[in-house]
Design a protein around this motif. Structure first.
Motif, short mmCIF file in Angstrom:
data_model
loop_
_atom_site.label_atom_id
_atom_site.label_comp_id
_atom_site.label_asym_id
_atom_site.label_seq_id
_atom_site.Cartn_x
_atom_site.Cartn_y
_atom_site.Cartn_z
N ARG A 60 27.06 44.62 48.29
CA ARG A 60 26.95 43.25 49.45
C ARG A 60 25.59 43.22 50.27
NH1 ARG A 60 32.15 45.55 52.18
NH2 ARG A 60 31.52 44.20 53.83
N GLU A 70 27.96 34.45 49.23
CA GLU A 70 28.86 35.09 48.78
C GLU A 70 29.79 34.16 47.86
OE1 GLU A 70 31.95 38.60 49.82
OE2 GLU A 70 31.56 36.96 51.32
N TYR A 156 30.26 38.11 53.31
CA TYR A 156 29.87 39.52 53.30
C TYR A 156 30.52 40.59 54.37
CZ TYR A 156 26.88 37.91 49.69
OH TYR A 156 26.28 37.36 48.58
#
Length: 518
Positions: A60, A70, A156
């Protein structure tokens, strides 16, 4: 000025090559340093395996550093959320047809470095529950098929720790697009025909099959098992560890779901077999699965038959992919002006999905310690080699521990894995110490331990490891503190359940909506 690093040539694409290219180019761009050219050359003739890859939560931070949304990442790479690993029948072989399992999770409510709950769980303070259930809400989250976050959670971030499962070929394509279009990486498609090594033992240039000469100040070998630069051209020896980790073959299948709304597993499922183990990774439209085994104990034909039976549906029209590999690592990972990253540096079986994490770690260190000139190579080379010798040895120890702790005795594969001469000395020493002493943060004092104290405890106690606590002092104050902490875990479990959608539901919403940006 002749020694200033101006050109980097990465040989090989895939996840390792394109992650390295993107991170380096973005790093130089952020620093606004004098122009350093990053060029990647890869063959058009390298087939992808497509088995499904697992990652660690560190991915991440890597994606954030590359400024990749993301939502875009998940939709582009057929990615799903991974909240840990479920180990089925590793503790012992099934009895009366009943499977047993334990979880290696990404989330504990409390950090054992601050207060280690394991001794109090062993004493029974948490009641008759598994270690994972005592210290985390996440095992129930995974068993219920829930996602680690909701659509309203910022990108994230999550209510539970998580990483991803992904399609490696699609991930490499996304990284390539960002590297070339956003960060200015030069991309050449060509086969390497020759590597020229100078009198001082450093690489001078490579020549493609079309006759193109490519020079650089620093070469990065991402050529996979071939190790074209570090292994073949510079003759850095490979340290074979097949006497410690025995598996050397795998057979893989891509199995579609029976319908588009089928549940998606929230963790990697690893199911032990008499001669190895089967991975099962849920992507959005299919399951990637494979049987990892040793050809000393099982034939290729029987391994494929076993995997097809495990799939639980008709796979007769799905072509199986057979892979062979050698477990071990290069004697050095950085030599002269060449750094190996990915499979060209080392390989261990994918039991704990360490491959992409160790690529991330290598690129992070390369960014942080990037040499300005060739005169800095020797010092940084030693640091890099020392660091990654440590990381790979610790990774091998941790993976071997799964086999050593098992009570399976259903064949020579497991029996041989538990023979003392196959067990690294460092692992033997730790296990002997932990039989009479709880784990301590001082057992994990190195800054770059790949597997932390929490991970060891999930596996140790999930596998039924016992620590004799007869000499351990339990104060009333600490017993009360442990009781309160275990109670908090229990209290938060229904709250987490209420806040989280199913895994499939969240993946479907991401086709239409996006996670909020921070």
């Amino acid at each position: 000025m002749q020694n200033i690093i101006k050109k980097i040539l990465i040989v090989g694409g895939g996840t390792a090559g394109w992650l390295t290219a993107a991170r380096l180019a973005k790093h130089f761009k952020d620093l606004a340093v004098s122009p350093i050219e990053v060029c990647l050359v890869e063959s058009a003739n390298i087939p992808t395996i497509g088995v499904g890859e697992g990652t660690w939560p560190t991915i991440r931070d890597t994606l954030k550093a590359l400024e990749i949304s993301e939502t875009e990442f998940i939709n582009s790479c057929e990615a799903t959320f991974k909240q840990g690993a479920k180990f089925v029948n590793w503790k012992h072989e099934p009895t009366d047809g009943q499977d047993t399992y334990y979880h290696h999770l990404f989330t504990s409510l409390y950090d054992p470095w601050d207060f280690n709950l394991a001794p109090y769980w062993s004493k029974g303070v948490a009641g008759d529950v598994s270690y994972a259930e005592a210290v985390s809400m996440q095992s129930e989250v995974c068993e219920a098929g829930l996602a680690p976050k909701s659509i309203s959670t910022a990108q994230y971030e999550g209510l539970q720790g998580y990483a991803y499962h992904l399609d490696a070929a699609k991930f490499a394509a996304l990284l390539q697009e960002k590297a070339v279009n956003n960060f200015g990486v030069r991309h050449i498609i060509a086969d390497i025909d020759h590597v020229s090594v100078g009198d001082e033992g450093a690489i001078e240039h490579v020549v493609t099959s079309e006759g193109l000469t490519l020079e650089a100040d620093l070469f990065i070998d991402c050529s996979g098992f071939k190790s074209m630069l570090l292994g073949n051209a510079l003759n850095v020896p490979f340290i074979d560890l097949s006497d410690t980790l025995f598996v050397n073959r795998a057979v893989a299948l891509q199995v579609p779901y029976e319908n588009e709304q089928a549940p998606v597993a929230c963790e990697t499922i690893s199911t032990a077999q008499s001669e190895g183990w089967i991975w099962d990774i849920g992507l959005q439209s299919r399951r990637g699965m494979g049987f990892v085994y040793c050809d000393k104990y099982l034939t290729q034909e029987e391994a494929e038959k076993r995997l097809r039976k495990y799939a639980g549906q008709d796979t007769s029209k799905i072509v199986a992919k057979h892979l062979s590999f050698q477990v071990g690592y290069r004697e050095k990972f950085w030599h002269k002006n060449c750094v190996a990253i990915g499979l060209s540096a080392a390989f261990v079986e994918p039991l704990e999905a360490s491959a992409i994490f160790l690529v991330e770690a290598a690129v992070n260190m390369l960014c942080d310690k990037f040499p300005h000139s060739r005169s800095e190579f020797n010092f940084i080379e030693k640091q890099f080699n020392d660091s990654f010798s440590f990381r790979w040895n610790k990774t091998i120890e941790f993976i071997k521990m799964h086999y050593v702790l098992s009570n399976r005795n259903d064949g020579p594969f497991w029996q041989d894995n538990k023979r003392e001469q196959s067990i690294p000395l460092g692992l033997q020493e730790k296990l002997n110490h932990w039989r009479t002493n709880p784990l301590s943060k001082y057992d994990f004092s190195h800054a770059f331990e790949p597997f932390v104290m929490d991970s060891y405890q999930y596996v140790l106690y999930g596998m039924g490891f016992k620590t004799d606590l007869s000499r351990y002092h339990f104060s009333d104050k600490h017993l009360k503190k442990a009781e309160d902490m275990f109670s908090a875990v229990t209290k938060y479990k229904p709250i987490v359940h209420q806040k989280l959608p199913t895994h499939r539901e969240l993946l479907n919403k991401l086709k239409e909506y996006s996670f909020p940006k921070v």
